[in-house]
Design a protein around this motif. Structure first.
Motif, PDB file in Angstrom:
ATOM      1  N   ASP A  24     -93.107 -79.114  78.837  1.00  0.00           N
ATOM      2  CA  ASP A  24     -91.743 -79.576  78.561  1.00  0.00           C
ATOM      3  C   ASP A  24     -91.566 -81.012  79.047  1.00  0.00           C
ATOM      4  O   ASP A  24     -92.211 -81.453  79.998  1.00  0.00           O
ATOM      5  N   ASP A  25     -90.667 -81.743  78.401  1.00  0.00           N
ATOM      6  CA  ASP A  25     -90.280 -83.060  78.888  1.00  0.00           C
ATOM      7  C   ASP A  25     -88.799 -83.013  79.254  1.00  0.00           C
ATOM      8  O   ASP A  25     -88.148 -81.971  79.155  1.00  0.00           O
ATOM      9  N   ASP A  26     -88.251 -84.135  79.703  1.00  0.00           N
ATOM     10  CA  ASP A  26     -86.865 -84.158  80.161  1.00  0.00           C
ATOM     11  C   ASP A  26     -85.895 -83.771  79.058  1.00  0.00           C
ATOM     12  O   ASP A  26     -84.876 -83.102  79.313  1.00  0.00           O
ATOM     13  N   ALA A  27     -86.181 -84.186  77.840  1.00  0.00           N
ATOM     14  CA  ALA A  27     -85.296 -83.858  76.722  1.00  0.00           C
ATOM     15  C   ALA A  27     -85.285 -82.356  76.465  1.00  0.00           C
ATOM     16  O   ALA A  27     -84.227 -81.760  76.214  1.00  0.00           O
ATOM     17  N   GLU A  28     -86.454 -81.725  76.535  1.00  0.00           N
ATOM     18  CA  GLU A  28     -86.538 -80.286  76.310  1.00  0.00           C
ATOM     19  C   GLU A  28     -85.846 -79.524  77.439  1.00  0.00           C
ATOM     20  O   GLU A  28     -85.169 -78.520  77.202  1.00  0.00           O
ATOM     21  N   ILE A  29     -86.001 -79.999  78.666  1.00  0.00           N
ATOM     22  CA  ILE A  29     -85.326 -79.373  79.801  1.00  0.00           C
ATOM     23  C   ILE A  29     -83.812 -79.466  79.627  1.00  0.00           C
ATOM     24  O   ILE A  29     -83.088 -78.493  79.850  1.00  0.00           O
ATOM     25  N   ALA A  30     -83.323 -80.628  79.200  1.00  0.00           N
ATOM     26  CA  ALA A  30     -81.884 -80.805  78.982  1.00  0.00           C
ATOM     27  C   ALA A  30     -81.381 -79.873  77.891  1.00  0.00           C
ATOM     28  O   ALA A  30     -80.300 -79.275  78.013  1.00  0.00           O
ATOM     29  N   ARG A  31     -82.148 -79.725  76.803  1.00  0.00           N
ATOM     30  CA  ARG A  31     -81.749 -78.812  75.731  1.00  0.00           C
ATOM     31  C   ARG A  31     -81.703 -77.376  76.226  1.00  0.00           C
ATOM     32  O   ARG A  31     -80.805 -76.606  75.876  1.00  0.00           O
ATOM     33  N   SER A  32     -82.683 -77.029  77.058  1.00  0.00           N
ATOM     34  CA  SER A  32     -82.728 -75.671  77.599  1.00  0.00           C
ATOM     35  C   SER A  32     -81.515 -75.390  78.478  1.00  0.00           C
ATOM     36  O   SER A  32     -80.919 -74.304  78.418  1.00  0.00           O
ATOM     37  N   HIS A  33     -81.121 -76.367  79.273  1.00  0.00           N
ATOM     38  CA  HIS A  33     -79.969 -76.176  80.150  1.00  0.00           C
ATOM     39  C   HIS A  33     -78.664 -76.112  79.354  1.00  0.00           C
ATOM     40  O   HIS A  33     -77.753 -75.366  79.716  1.00  0.00           O
ATOM     41  N   GLU A  34     -78.578 -76.854  78.274  1.00  0.00           N
ATOM     42  CA  GLU A  34     -77.407 -76.780  77.419  1.00  0.00           C
ATOM     43  C   GLU A  34     -77.316 -75.395  76.766  1.00  0.00           C
ATOM     44  O   GLU A  34     -76.228 -74.817  76.644  1.00  0.00           O
ATOM     45  N   GLU A  35     -78.451 -74.873  76.359  1.00  0.00           N
ATOM     46  CA  GLU A  35     -78.482 -73.522  75.788  1.00  0.00           C
ATOM     47  C   GLU A  35     -78.066 -72.492  76.827  1.00  0.00           C
ATOM     48  O   GLU A  35     -77.335 -71.545  76.534  1.00  0.00           O
ATOM     49  N   TRP A  36     -78.536 -72.687  78.062  1.00  0.00           N
ATOM     50  CA  TRP A  36     -78.141 -71.805  79.169  1.00  0.00           C
ATOM     51  C   TRP A  36     -76.614 -71.819  79.314  1.00  0.00           C
ATOM     52  O   TRP A  36     -75.979 -70.771  79.407  1.00  0.00           O
ATOM     53  N   HIS A  37     -76.034 -73.020  79.317  1.00  0.00           N
ATOM     54  CA  HIS A  37     -74.586 -73.150  79.493  1.00  0.00           C
ATOM     55  C   HIS A  37     -73.828 -72.505  78.347  1.00  0.00           C
ATOM     56  O   HIS A  37     -72.820 -71.802  78.563  1.00  0.00           O
ATOM     57  N   ARG A  38     -74.292 -72.681  77.138  1.00  0.00           N
ATOM     58  CA  ARG A  38     -73.585 -72.194  75.956  1.00  0.00           C
ATOM     59  C   ARG A  38     -73.651 -70.684  75.814  1.00  0.00           C
ATOM     60  O   ARG A  38     -72.705 -70.049  75.336  1.00  0.00           O
ATOM     61  N   THR A  39     -74.768 -70.080  76.251  1.00  0.00           N
ATOM     62  CA  THR A  39     -74.959 -68.638  76.025  1.00  0.00           C
ATOM     63  C   THR A  39     -74.734 -67.795  77.280  1.00  0.00           C
ATOM     64  O   THR A  39     -74.786 -66.572  77.196  1.00  0.00           O
ATOM     65  N   PHE A  40     -74.478 -68.440  78.432  1.00  0.00           N
ATOM     66  CA  PHE A  40     -74.313 -67.684  79.687  1.00  0.00           C
ATOM     67  C   PHE A  40     -73.274 -66.577  79.519  1.00  0.00           C
ATOM     68  O   PHE A  40     -72.180 -66.802  79.007  1.00  0.00           O
ATOM     69  N   GLY A  41     -73.644 -65.379  79.974  1.00  0.00           N
ATOM     70  CA  GLY A  41     -72.724 -64.254  79.925  1.00  0.00           C
ATOM     71  C   GLY A  41     -72.721 -63.473  78.631  1.00  0.00           C
ATOM     72  O   GLY A  41     -72.074 -62.426  78.543  1.00  0.00           O
ATOM     73  N   THR A  42     -73.451 -63.934  77.615  1.00  0.00           N
ATOM     74  CA  THR A  42     -73.521 -63.199  76.355  1.00  0.00           C
ATOM     75  C   THR A  42     -74.587 -62.118  76.443  1.00  0.00           C
ATOM     76  O   THR A  42     -75.513 -62.205  77.265  1.00  0.00           O
ATOM     77  N   PRO A  43     -74.511 -61.082  75.605  1.00  0.00           N
ATOM     78  CA  PRO A  43     -75.556 -60.051  75.616  1.00  0.00           C
ATOM     79  C   PRO A  43     -76.953 -60.606  75.389  1.00  0.00           C
ATOM     80  O   PRO A  43     -77.919 -60.149  75.996  1.00  0.00           O
ATOM     81  N   ALA A  44     -77.064 -61.612  74.527  1.00  0.00           N
ATOM     82  CA  ALA A  44     -78.386 -62.196  74.265  1.00  0.00           C
ATOM     83  C   ALA A  44     -78.946 -62.862  75.518  1.00  0.00           C
ATOM     84  O   ALA A  44     -80.138 -62.729  75.829  1.00  0.00           O
ATOM     85  N   PHE A  45     -78.092 -63.571  76.243  1.00  0.00           N
ATOM     86  CA  PHE A  45     -78.511 -64.208  77.493  1.00  0.00           C
ATOM     87  C   PHE A  45     -78.936 -63.151  78.499  1.00  0.00           C
ATOM     88  O   PHE A  45     -79.984 -63.269  79.146  1.00  0.00           O
ATOM     89  N   ASP A  46     -78.108 -62.122  78.671  1.00  0.00           N
ATOM     90  CA  ASP A  46     -78.413 -61.071  79.642  1.00  0.00           C
ATOM     91  C   ASP A  46     -79.750 -60.410  79.339  1.00  0.00           C
ATOM     92  O   ASP A  46     -80.546 -60.136  80.244  1.00  0.00           O
ATOM     93  N   LYS A  47     -80.000 -60.124  78.066  1.00  0.00           N
ATOM     94  CA  LYS A  47     -81.244 -59.456  77.675  1.00  0.00           C
ATOM     95  C   LYS A  47     -82.454 -60.328  77.998  1.00  0.00           C
ATOM     96  O   LYS A  47     -83.433 -59.847  78.571  1.00  0.00           O
ATOM     97  N   LEU A  48     -82.386 -61.617  77.643  1.00  0.00           N
ATOM     98  CA  LEU A  48     -83.499 -62.516  77.917  1.00  0.00           C
ATOM     99  C   LEU A  48     -83.724 -62.664  79.414  1.00  0.00           C
ATOM    100  O   LEU A  48     -84.864 -62.614  79.902  1.00  0.00           O
ATOM    101  N   TYR A  49     -82.643 -62.841  80.160  1.00  0.00           N
ATOM    102  CA  TYR A  49     -82.698 -62.988  81.618  1.00  0.00           C
ATOM    103  C   TYR A  49     -83.373 -61.777  82.251  1.00  0.00           C
ATOM    104  O   TYR A  49     -84.265 -61.896  83.096  1.00  0.00           O
ATOM    105  N   PHE A  50     -82.976 -60.575  81.820  1.00  0.00           N
ATOM    106  CA  PHE A  50     -83.509 -59.348  82.409  1.00  0.00           C
ATOM    107  C   PHE A  50     -84.970 -59.147  82.044  1.00  0.00           C
ATOM    108  O   PHE A  50     -85.784 -58.753  82.884  1.00  0.00           O
ATOM    109  N   GLU A  51     -85.320 -59.438  80.792  1.00  0.00           N
ATOM    110  CA  GLU A  51     -86.706 -59.264  80.361  1.00  0.00           C
ATOM    111  C   GLU A  51     -87.653 -60.166  81.145  1.00  0.00           C
ATOM    112  O   GLU A  51     -88.782 -59.782  81.446  1.00  0.00           O
TER     113      GLU A  51
END
Length: 453
Positions: A149-176
């Motif tokens: 990963d580079d800084d841009a990919e890390i930033a995109r990943s964190h934005e995705e984290w922020h946008r999906t936090f608390g959703t069932p999809a986020f919970d499932k990925l987090y738990f897996e």
């Protein structure tokens, strides 16, 4: 939830104007501070049977101090931009130690909680007797770089984290990712989903992730002079084992313990092996638990509709009736050769060296309290427990509590283990079917004890 160790009620230590929530359990000869990452809650963690059993065992040989770092759980919350650097977080731990009168403590830190503990050990070694770091990254950003990963990919990943936090999809990925051995444990999944949303918001959670990626502890490692242990599971999905080896190699004299498994949470997977190593290291001797381990049968009861009865009778009337219930229960426990361990408020926890006696005692208590105008539900389970003169703890206690919770009014439910062990006793049972016990893996076959005619 009936357990051998009473879960703590959060108290607060003050670092200036910042309130830090903490809890204390046990009265062992040394102090042990357990610092988790940003997903923690001093009181709520005890609702998870695996976490409760994990902390109970530590409290058997130490005075266990847990805390929520500022910004999460029950501690003061802040906006994402105001999250504290490690040095401030380390001073928060010192404030907790001062509040509980601890001059020197062992530190057990998990992931980013380990980074905080490393900072404290480096900056205040006179307050730290030993340092144990579990799956602690030196630099999460450097790990991401090694993964491509580079800084841009890390930033995109964190934005995705922020946008999906608390959703069932986020919970499932987090738990897996974090609990791969518990993929089919619906109750554990539900607990962590609820815990995560409870301890942080989307913005504060993302703020902590950003802070984690900006934190690099490589510059403080050569300043750590206290005895240090690095615990790391070889299949760690977040911090590769290679980084655990680098961490140990970067701290003079550090001991590296590689553990089997891939579950990120320390209380999941082979938690006993991890705790064996932690106890050995902190105490400086071969593992020797302060409580005996043995097979025992636990009996857990609960008064049905206790709140309604208390409301009807008033405080004085309910207190008098509860005293009669307790006296009757204690007499029956003594008559059947058991040990009264603790009151659970509207019920009790008792142990027996035989499941038949425990089952007969449960039936006797159920019959006796009916004459008082009360009904109880009861659960009986046999398994390995840790016990001393004052407490009873272990996963068997939690299973017994879950079995009791499945019972109806005036019903005594027992586990398959109990039924199998009482063959030839003359006790009769009816099949109560398979159940999913809250927070306990697998399905459990339960049986209804039938009162003698």
């Amino acid at each position: 939830m009936p357990v051998g160790v009473k879960p703590p009620r959060a108290e607060y230590a003050w670092n200036g104007e910042v309130a830090i929530a903490y809890g204390v359990v046990g009265d062992g000869p040394i102090d042990l501070v357990y610092v988790q990452g940003y997903v923690s809650d001093v009181e709520m963690m005890w609702e998870c049977p695996q976490a409760a059993a994990f902390m109970e065992r530590m409290s058997g040989w130490a005075r266990l101090i847990t805390l929520d770092r500022r910004g999460v759980g029950m501690s003061d919350r802040f906006s994402p931009g105001d999250l504290p650097p490690l040095e401030d977080a380390a001073r928060d731990v010192l404030a907790v130690l001062d509040a509980v009168g601890s001059t020197k403590a062992a530190l057990f830190g998990h992931h980013e909680g380990g980074q905080l503990c490393a900072m404290l050990a480096a900056t205040a070694p006179e307050r730290v007797r030993a340092l144990s770091l579990y799956t602690t990254p030196i630099s999460t950003r450097q790990i991401a770089y090694e993964d491509g990963d580079d800084d841009a990919e890390i930033a995109r990943s964190h934005e995705e984290w922020h946008r999906t936090f608390g959703t069932p999809a986020f919970d499932k990925l987090y738990f897996e990712i974090l609990a791969p051995s518990y993929m089919h444990d619906a109750e554990l999944y539900a607990f962590f989903s609820r815990l995560q949303r409870h301890v942080a918001s989307p913005s504060s959670s993302t703020g902590f992730i950003n802070l984690l990626y900006e934190t690099d502890i490589s510059g403080i490692l050569d300043a750590i002079t206290v005895p240090t242990q690095v615990l790391h599971r070889v299949g760690d999905p977040i911090t590769p084992i290679s980084w655990g080896r680098r961490l140990a190699a970067s701290i003079a004299g550090a001991e590296l313990v590689e553990l089997d498994g891939a579950d990120w949470w320390p209380f999941l997977g082979d938690a006993d092996r991890l705790l064996d190593e932690l106890e050995r290291f902190v105490l400086g001797d071969p593992v020797g638990r302060s409580a005996a381990r043995s097979l025992a049968t636990v009996l857990i009861t609960d008064i049905v509709s206790s709140t309604e009865r208390a409301t009807t009778l008033g405080d004085a009337g309910w207190k008098a009736l509860l005293a009669r219930h307790d006296a009757l229960a204690r007499r029956e426990i003594a008559r059947f050769g058991g040990r009264y361990v603790d009151s659970t408020g509207d019920g009790l926890l008792a142990s027996f060296d035989g499941p038949a006696r425990a089952t007969r005692c449960a039936l006797a208590i159920a019959a006796g309290v009916r004459e008082l105008g009360l009904e109880i539900r009861a659960g009986v389970h046999a398994g390995e427990v840790e016990h001393d003169r004052e407490s009873l703890r272990g996963i068997a206690v939690h299973v017994g509590a879950r079995v009791a919770a499945e019972a109806r009014a005036s019903e005594v439910l027992v586990s398959q283990t109990v039924k199998d062990l009482v063959a030839g006793s003359g006790l009769a049972f009816e099949d109560a079917g398979e159940r999913e016990l809250k927070g306990i893996a697998d399905r459990w076959h339960l049986y209804r004890a039938v009162p003698a005619p």
